[in-house]
Design a protein around this motif. Structure first.
Motif, PDB file in Angstrom:
ATOM      1  N   CYS A  92       0.846  -1.197   0.000  1.00 39.53           N
ATOM      2  CA  CYS A  92       0.000   0.000   0.000  1.00 39.53           C
ATOM      3  C   CYS A  92       0.880   1.245   0.000  1.00 39.53           C
ATOM      4  O   CYS A  92       2.061   1.195   0.346  1.00 39.53           O
ATOM      5  N   ASP A  94       0.718   5.575   1.061  1.00 42.06           N
ATOM      6  CA  ASP A  94      -0.038   6.690   1.623  1.00 42.06           C
ATOM      7  C   ASP A  94       0.101   7.911   0.712  1.00 42.06           C
ATOM      8  O   ASP A  94       0.874   7.880  -0.252  1.00 42.06           O
ATOM      9  N   PRO A  95      -0.629   8.992   0.971  1.00 35.83           N
ATOM     10  CA  PRO A  95      -0.586  10.162   0.072  1.00 35.83           C
ATOM     11  C   PRO A  95       0.793  10.772  -0.107  1.00 35.83           C
ATOM     12  O   PRO A  95       1.065  11.425  -1.115  1.00 35.83           O
ATOM     13  N   SER A  96       1.703  10.562   0.862  1.00 35.44           N
ATOM     14  CA  SER A  96       3.062  11.111   0.736  1.00 35.44           C
ATOM     15  C   SER A  96       3.981  10.223  -0.091  1.00 35.44           C
ATOM     16  O   SER A  96       5.141  10.563  -0.320  1.00 35.44           O
ATOM     17  N   HIS A  98       4.773   7.061   0.777  1.00 32.57           N
ATOM     18  CA  HIS A  98       5.432   6.072   1.630  1.00 32.57           C
ATOM     19  C   HIS A  98       4.767   4.710   1.474  1.00 32.57           C
ATOM     20  O   HIS A  98       3.541   4.589   1.554  1.00 32.57           O
ATOM     21  N   HIS A 100       3.942   0.804   2.604  1.00 33.72           N
ATOM     22  CA  HIS A 100       3.784   0.027   3.824  1.00 33.72           C
ATOM     23  C   HIS A 100       2.898  -1.170   3.530  1.00 33.72           C
ATOM     24  O   HIS A 100       2.174  -1.204   2.529  1.00 33.72           O
ATOM     25  N   SER A 102      -0.298  -3.473   4.641  1.00 32.37           N
ATOM     26  CA  SER A 102      -1.509  -3.272   5.425  1.00 32.37           C
ATOM     27  C   SER A 102      -2.625  -4.121   4.856  1.00 32.37           C
ATOM     28  O   SER A 102      -2.441  -4.863   3.882  1.00 32.37           O
ATOM     29  N   GLU A 107      -8.092   2.518  -2.434  1.00 33.66           N
ATOM     30  CA  GLU A 107      -7.389   3.787  -2.581  1.00 33.66           C
ATOM     31  C   GLU A 107      -5.888   3.639  -2.353  1.00 33.66           C
ATOM     32  O   GLU A 107      -5.077   4.222  -3.075  1.00 33.66           O
ATOM     33  N   ALA A 108      -5.498   2.831  -1.360  1.00 37.77           N
ATOM     34  CA  ALA A 108      -4.082   2.741  -0.995  1.00 37.77           C
ATOM     35  C   ALA A 108      -3.328   1.634  -1.712  1.00 37.77           C
ATOM     36  O   ALA A 108      -2.100   1.714  -1.865  1.00 37.77           O
ATOM     37  N   CYS A 109      -4.029   0.598  -2.180  1.00 30.33           N
ATOM     38  CA  CYS A 109      -3.340  -0.621  -2.610  1.00 30.33           C
ATOM     39  C   CYS A 109      -3.523  -0.987  -4.084  1.00 30.33           C
ATOM     40  O   CYS A 109      -3.116  -2.078  -4.484  1.00 30.33           O
ATOM     41  N   SER A 125       0.849   4.326  -8.126  1.00 24.45           N
ATOM     42  CA  SER A 125      -0.366   4.325  -7.323  1.00 24.45           C
ATOM     43  C   SER A 125      -1.516   4.888  -8.146  1.00 24.45           C
ATOM     44  O   SER A 125      -1.406   5.972  -8.740  1.00 24.45           O
ATOM     45  N   HIS A 128      -2.614   8.107  -6.026  1.00 23.57           N
ATOM     46  CA  HIS A 128      -1.664   9.176  -5.746  1.00 23.57           C
ATOM     47  C   HIS A 128      -0.720   9.483  -6.906  1.00 23.57           C
ATOM     48  O   HIS A 128       0.044  10.460  -6.823  1.00 23.57           O
TER      49      HIS A 128
END
Length: 201
Positions: A92, A94-96, A98, A100, A102, A107-109, A125, A128
């Protein structure tokens, strides 16, 4: 030149290279296709495999490990999600930007997969628009700056032995052992429940 521009520059520089590698599966760009691969990336000084640790850390390992084996599955045309088979965590972002490990969220993955002419892939992404990358664990470059990130990944077939699957057996659900019985292990009782086909006729 920032990191995204570097990735774009490399993609353009390969435009005159070899023809794209053709995947034998006609389902390559469609929902439901699953691949088990290790994501390999390298530069002139190092080679890494992307892995997700049990704590959710995304890092580069010098060799294939159980933590670097990924299930890559298409969720829609050109978009995939990646799950570490050992930890069952999803890759995944994040908006920055990074990375990780999870639980899954669209949205993240979700990542766009772009196949390059040399067989390497770029992953961006979907939400993002930031590329997946790893930074080598080496020290700063001669100019005092950190080593550049690695953006290009080659999905490689696993060389890691398959781990054995342990079958759970609940010994405590069996009746207690009767040492004075003619059938202390209750084998006769089990035979009445599980019969060989030879006893039916």
């Amino acid at each position: 030149m920032d990191e995204i521009e570097i990735a774009s520059h490399h993609s353009q520089s390969w435009a005159g290279g070899a023809a794209p590698l053709q995947n034998s599966s006609p389902l390559y760009q469609f929902d439901g296709q699953v691949r088990l691969r290790h994501l390999y990336t390298a530069n002139a000084h190092t080679q890494l495999y992307l892995e997700i640790t049990p704590k959710g850390e995304v890092r580069g390992a010098p060799d294939q490990t159980p933590y670097s084996l990924m299930e890559i599955k298409a969720v829609k045309p050109g978009v995939i999600r990646m799950q570490a088979m050992k930890t069952l965590l999803f890759l995944c972002m994040d908006p920055s930007g990074h990375l990780h490990g999870s639980s899954y969220s669209e949205e993240a993955c979700n990542f766009h997969e772009k196949v390059q002419r040399d067989g390497y892939n770029l992953y961006f992404s979907e939400s993002h628009k930031v590329p997946v990358s790893l930074r080598p664990a080496e020290g700063p470059t001669g100019r005092g700056r950190p080593a550049p990130r690695l953006f290009h990944f080659l999905p490689m077939v696993s060389r890691v032995p398959v781990e054995p699957v342990l079958l759970e057996y609940d010994f405590y659900s069996d009746p207690p052992l009767d040492v004075e019985s003619s059938d202390p292990l209750s084998m006769m009782g089990r035979l009445t429940r599980v019969l060989s086909p030879s006893y039916i006729f």
